[in-house]
Design a protein around this motif. Structure first.
Motif, PDB file in Angstrom:
ATOM      1  N   LEU A 139       8.491  11.423  -7.056  1.00 50.12           N
ATOM      2  CA  LEU A 139       8.211  10.057  -6.611  1.00 50.12           C
ATOM      3  C   LEU A 139       9.540   9.404  -6.244  1.00 50.12           C
ATOM      4  CD1 LEU A 139       6.248   7.671  -6.188  1.00 50.12           C
ATOM      5  CD2 LEU A 139       6.585   7.106  -8.625  1.00 50.12           C
ATOM      6  N   LEU A 140       9.749   9.196  -4.949  1.00 48.18           N
ATOM      7  CA  LEU A 140      11.021   8.677  -4.448  1.00 48.18           C
ATOM      8  C   LEU A 140      11.112   7.160  -4.517  1.00 48.18           C
ATOM      9  CD1 LEU A 140      11.259  10.975  -1.306  1.00 48.18           C
ATOM     10  CD2 LEU A 140      12.326  11.324  -3.548  1.00 48.18           C
ATOM     11  N   SER A 141      10.011   6.476  -4.255  1.00 48.74           N
ATOM     12  CA  SER A 141      10.000   5.012  -4.312  1.00 48.74           C
ATOM     13  C   SER A 141       8.576   4.526  -4.478  1.00 48.74           C
ATOM     14  CB  SER A 141      10.616   4.402  -3.053  1.00 48.74           C
ATOM     15  OG  SER A 141       9.805   4.651  -1.920  1.00 48.74           O
ATOM     16  N   ALA A 142       8.463   3.304  -4.994  1.00 43.43           N
ATOM     17  CA  ALA A 142       7.169   2.642  -5.139  1.00 43.43           C
ATOM     18  C   ALA A 142       7.404   1.148  -5.030  1.00 43.43           C
ATOM     19  CB  ALA A 142       6.526   2.983  -6.477  1.00 43.43           C
ATOM     20  N   HIS A 143       6.664   0.525  -4.131  1.00 42.99           N
ATOM     21  CA  HIS A 143       6.772  -0.921  -3.924  1.00 42.99           C
ATOM     22  C   HIS A 143       5.374  -1.510  -4.023  1.00 42.99           C
ATOM     23  CE1 HIS A 143      10.885  -0.336  -2.613  1.00 42.99           C
ATOM     24  NE2 HIS A 143      10.443   0.649  -1.861  1.00 42.99           N
ATOM     25  N   VAL A 144       5.225  -2.481  -4.923  1.00 48.32           N
ATOM     26  CA  VAL A 144       3.948  -3.146  -5.126  1.00 48.32           C
ATOM     27  C   VAL A 144       4.128  -4.614  -4.793  1.00 48.32           C
ATOM     28  CG1 VAL A 144       2.147  -3.744  -6.805  1.00 48.32           C
ATOM     29  CG2 VAL A 144       3.286  -1.508  -6.928  1.00 48.32           C
ATOM     30  N   SER A 145       3.205  -5.158  -3.993  1.00 49.16           N
ATOM     31  CA  SER A 145       3.284  -6.565  -3.597  1.00 49.16           C
ATOM     32  C   SER A 145       1.919  -7.218  -3.647  1.00 49.16           C
ATOM     33  CB  SER A 145       3.824  -6.702  -2.172  1.00 49.16           C
ATOM     34  OG  SER A 145       5.167  -6.310  -2.113  1.00 49.16           O
ATOM     35  N   ARG A 146       1.945  -8.499  -3.933  1.00 50.95           N
ATOM     36  CA  ARG A 146       0.749  -9.345  -3.874  1.00 50.95           C
ATOM     37  C   ARG A 146       0.528  -9.684  -2.412  1.00 50.95           C
ATOM     38  NH1 ARG A 146      -3.585 -11.830  -4.421  1.00 50.95           N
ATOM     39  NH2 ARG A 146      -3.917 -13.600  -5.792  1.00 50.95           N
ATOM     40  N   SER A 147      -0.672  -9.511  -1.937  1.00 51.56           N
ATOM     41  CA  SER A 147      -1.002  -9.765  -0.542  1.00 51.56           C
ATOM     42  C   SER A 147      -1.396 -11.221  -0.336  1.00 51.56           C
ATOM     43  CB  SER A 147      -2.161  -8.856  -0.129  1.00 51.56           C
ATOM     44  OG  SER A 147      -2.580  -9.155   1.176  1.00 51.56           O
ATOM     45  N   PHE A 148      -1.173 -11.713   0.871  1.00 52.99           N
ATOM     46  CA  PHE A 148      -1.631 -13.058   1.213  1.00 52.99           C
ATOM     47  C   PHE A 148      -2.836 -13.025   2.145  1.00 52.99           C
ATOM     48  CE2 PHE A 148       1.820 -12.021   4.135  1.00 52.99           C
ATOM     49  CZ  PHE A 148       1.242 -12.266   5.369  1.00 52.99           C
ATOM     50  N   ALA A 149      -3.257 -11.848   2.548  1.00 51.91           N
ATOM     51  CA  ALA A 149      -4.427 -11.696   3.422  1.00 51.91           C
ATOM     52  C   ALA A 149      -5.045 -10.327   3.170  1.00 51.91           C
ATOM     53  CB  ALA A 149      -4.029 -11.824   4.884  1.00 51.91           C
ATOM     54  N   GLY A 150      -6.349 -10.250   3.244  1.00 52.55           N
ATOM     55  CA  GLY A 150      -7.019  -8.965   3.038  1.00 52.55           C
ATOM     56  C   GLY A 150      -7.131  -8.634   1.566  1.00 52.55           C
ATOM     57  N   TYR A 151      -6.745  -7.443   1.205  1.00 53.66           N
ATOM     58  CA  TYR A 151      -6.782  -7.017  -0.193  1.00 53.66           C
ATOM     59  C   TYR A 151      -5.787  -7.840  -1.011  1.00 53.66           C
ATOM     60  CZ  TYR A 151      -9.766  -3.001   0.796  1.00 53.66           C
ATOM     61  OH  TYR A 151     -10.828  -2.209   1.129  1.00 53.66           O
ATOM     62  N   ASP A 152      -5.904  -7.785  -2.344  1.00 53.35           N
ATOM     63  CA  ASP A 152      -5.065  -8.606  -3.220  1.00 53.35           C
ATOM     64  C   ASP A 152      -3.701  -7.998  -3.517  1.00 53.35           C
ATOM     65  OD1 ASP A 152      -6.992 -10.735  -3.733  1.00 53.35           O
ATOM     66  OD2 ASP A 152      -8.111  -9.228  -4.886  1.00 53.35           O
ATOM     67  N   VAL A 153      -3.640  -6.674  -3.625  1.00 47.56           N
ATOM     68  CA  VAL A 153      -2.406  -5.989  -4.025  1.00 47.56           C
ATOM     69  C   VAL A 153      -2.254  -4.726  -3.195  1.00 47.56           C
ATOM     70  CG1 VAL A 153      -1.131  -4.939  -5.943  1.00 47.56           C
ATOM     71  CG2 VAL A 153      -2.698  -6.839  -6.399  1.00 47.56           C
ATOM     72  N   ALA A 154      -1.005  -4.426  -2.829  1.00 45.86           N
ATOM     73  CA  ALA A 154      -0.714  -3.214  -2.062  1.00 45.86           C
ATOM     74  C   ALA A 154       0.388  -2.420  -2.745  1.00 45.86           C
ATOM     75  CB  ALA A 154      -0.270  -3.576  -0.648  1.00 45.86           C
ATOM     76  N   LEU A 155       0.239  -1.105  -2.722  1.00 50.28           N
ATOM     77  CA  LEU A 155       1.267  -0.164  -3.174  1.00 50.28           C
ATOM     78  C   LEU A 155       1.652   0.692  -1.982  1.00 50.28           C
ATOM     79  CD1 LEU A 155       2.876   1.742  -5.165  1.00 50.28           C
ATOM     80  CD2 LEU A 155       0.723   2.998  -5.415  1.00 50.28           C
ATOM     81  N   ILE A 156       2.954   0.815  -1.758  1.00 55.47           N
ATOM     82  CA  ILE A 156       3.467   1.788  -0.797  1.00 55.47           C
ATOM     83  C   ILE A 156       4.435   2.664  -1.573  1.00 55.47           C
ATOM     84  CG2 ILE A 156       4.756   2.185   1.324  1.00 55.47           C
ATOM     85  CD1 ILE A 156       3.820  -0.590   2.249  1.00 55.47           C
ATOM     86  N   ALA A 157       4.104   3.935  -1.682  1.00 62.62           N
ATOM     87  CA  ALA A 157       4.936   4.890  -2.412  1.00 62.62           C
ATOM     88  C   ALA A 157       5.373   6.000  -1.467  1.00 62.62           C
ATOM     89  CB  ALA A 157       4.164   5.486  -3.584  1.00 62.62           C
ATOM     90  N   GLU A 158       6.553   6.528  -1.720  1.00 64.25           N
ATOM     91  CA  GLU A 158       7.066   7.676  -0.975  1.00 64.25           C
ATOM     92  C   GLU A 158       7.265   8.822  -1.955  1.00 64.25           C
ATOM     93  OE1 GLU A 158       9.520   5.577   2.638  1.00 64.25           O
ATOM     94  OE2 GLU A 158      10.639   6.165   0.865  1.00 64.25           O
ATOM     95  N   LEU A 159       6.759   9.980  -1.555  1.00 61.37           N
ATOM     96  CA  LEU A 159       6.876  11.171  -2.390  1.00 61.37           C
ATOM     97  C   LEU A 159       7.468  12.304  -1.572  1.00 61.37           C
ATOM     98  CD1 LEU A 159       3.783   9.790  -3.195  1.00 61.37           C
ATOM     99  CD2 LEU A 159       4.473  11.127  -5.167  1.00 61.37           C
ATOM    100  N   GLU A 160       8.075  13.251  -2.255  1.00 63.63           N
ATOM    101  CA  GLU A 160       8.764  14.357  -1.590  1.00 63.63           C
ATOM    102  C   GLU A 160       7.835  15.260  -0.780  1.00 63.63           C
ATOM    103  OE1 GLU A 160      10.770  16.407  -4.754  1.00 63.63           O
ATOM    104  OE2 GLU A 160      12.410  14.950  -4.791  1.00 63.63           O
ATOM    105  N   SER A 161       6.616  15.478  -1.282  1.00 64.08           N
ATOM    106  CA  SER A 161       5.744  16.488  -0.667  1.00 64.08           C
ATOM    107  C   SER A 161       4.299  16.264  -1.109  1.00 64.08           C
ATOM    108  CB  SER A 161       6.181  17.882  -1.116  1.00 64.08           C
ATOM    109  OG  SER A 161       6.017  18.006  -2.530  1.00 64.08           O
ATOM    110  N   ARG A 162       3.396  17.022  -0.514  1.00 61.74           N
ATOM    111  CA  ARG A 162       1.989  16.981  -0.943  1.00 61.74           C
ATOM    112  C   ARG A 162       1.857  17.445  -2.389  1.00 61.74           C
ATOM    113  NH1 ARG A 162      -1.913  18.921   4.039  1.00 61.74           N
ATOM    114  NH2 ARG A 162      -1.047  17.504   5.590  1.00 61.74           N
ATOM    115  N   GLU A 163       2.669  18.416  -2.756  1.00 62.19           N
ATOM    116  CA  GLU A 163       2.646  18.905  -4.143  1.00 62.19           C
ATOM    117  C   GLU A 163       3.089  17.798  -5.104  1.00 62.19           C
ATOM    118  OE1 GLU A 163       2.669  22.063  -1.287  1.00 62.19           O
ATOM    119  OE2 GLU A 163       4.235  20.560  -1.578  1.00 62.19           O
TER     120      GLU A 163
END
Length: 93
Positions: free
Chosen positions: A37-61
Motif C-alpha cells: 500500500l503506497l498511499s491512501a487519501h480519504v476525504s469528506r465529499s461535498f457532492a455525491g457520496y459522503d466519503v472517498a478513498l483513493i489508494a495506490e498499491l504496487e500491484s494486483r497482488e
C-alpha cells in the motif's frame, strides 16, 4: 501501479463528519503497515457520496493482500456498519 477508489454514502448524516474523520484516520494509518500500500487519501465529499478513498498499491497482488490484511478487514467491518451504500473502482495505471 493500481488505483483503488472507494465511495461511501454514510447512514447517519448527523454523524457523517465525525465518522468521515475516523475513517480518514484509520484508513490512512494503514500506509506503512500494509505491504504494497503506497498511499491512501480519504476525504469528506461535498457532492455525491459522503466519503472517498483513493489508494495506490504496487500491484494486483498487493490489492488482494490489502483486502485480506487483518487491520483492514477490521476497518471494513466497522465502515460496513456505518455505511448505507458503497461503490468502488480498481484500475491499473
Amino acid at each position: 501501479m493500481i488505483k483503488h477508489i472507494v465511495l461511501w454514502e454514510l447512514a447517519d448524516k448527523d454523524q457523517a463528519d465525525a465518522n468521515a474523520a475516523k475513517m480518514k484516520e484509520r484508513l490512512e494509518a494503514l500506509v506503512g503497515q500494509t505491504p504494497g500500500l503506497l498511499s491512501a487519501h480519504v476525504s469528506r465529499s461535498f457532492a455525491g457520496y459522503d466519503v472517498a478513498l483513493i489508494a495506490e498499491l504496487e500491484s494486483r497482488e498487493a490489492l488482494e493482500a490489502y483486502q485480506n490484511f487483518p487491520p483492514h478487514v477490521e476497518i471494513k467491518k466497522w465502515v460496513g456498519s456505518i455505511a448505507k451504500n458503497r461503490t468502488f473502482c480498481d484500475f491499473e495505471c
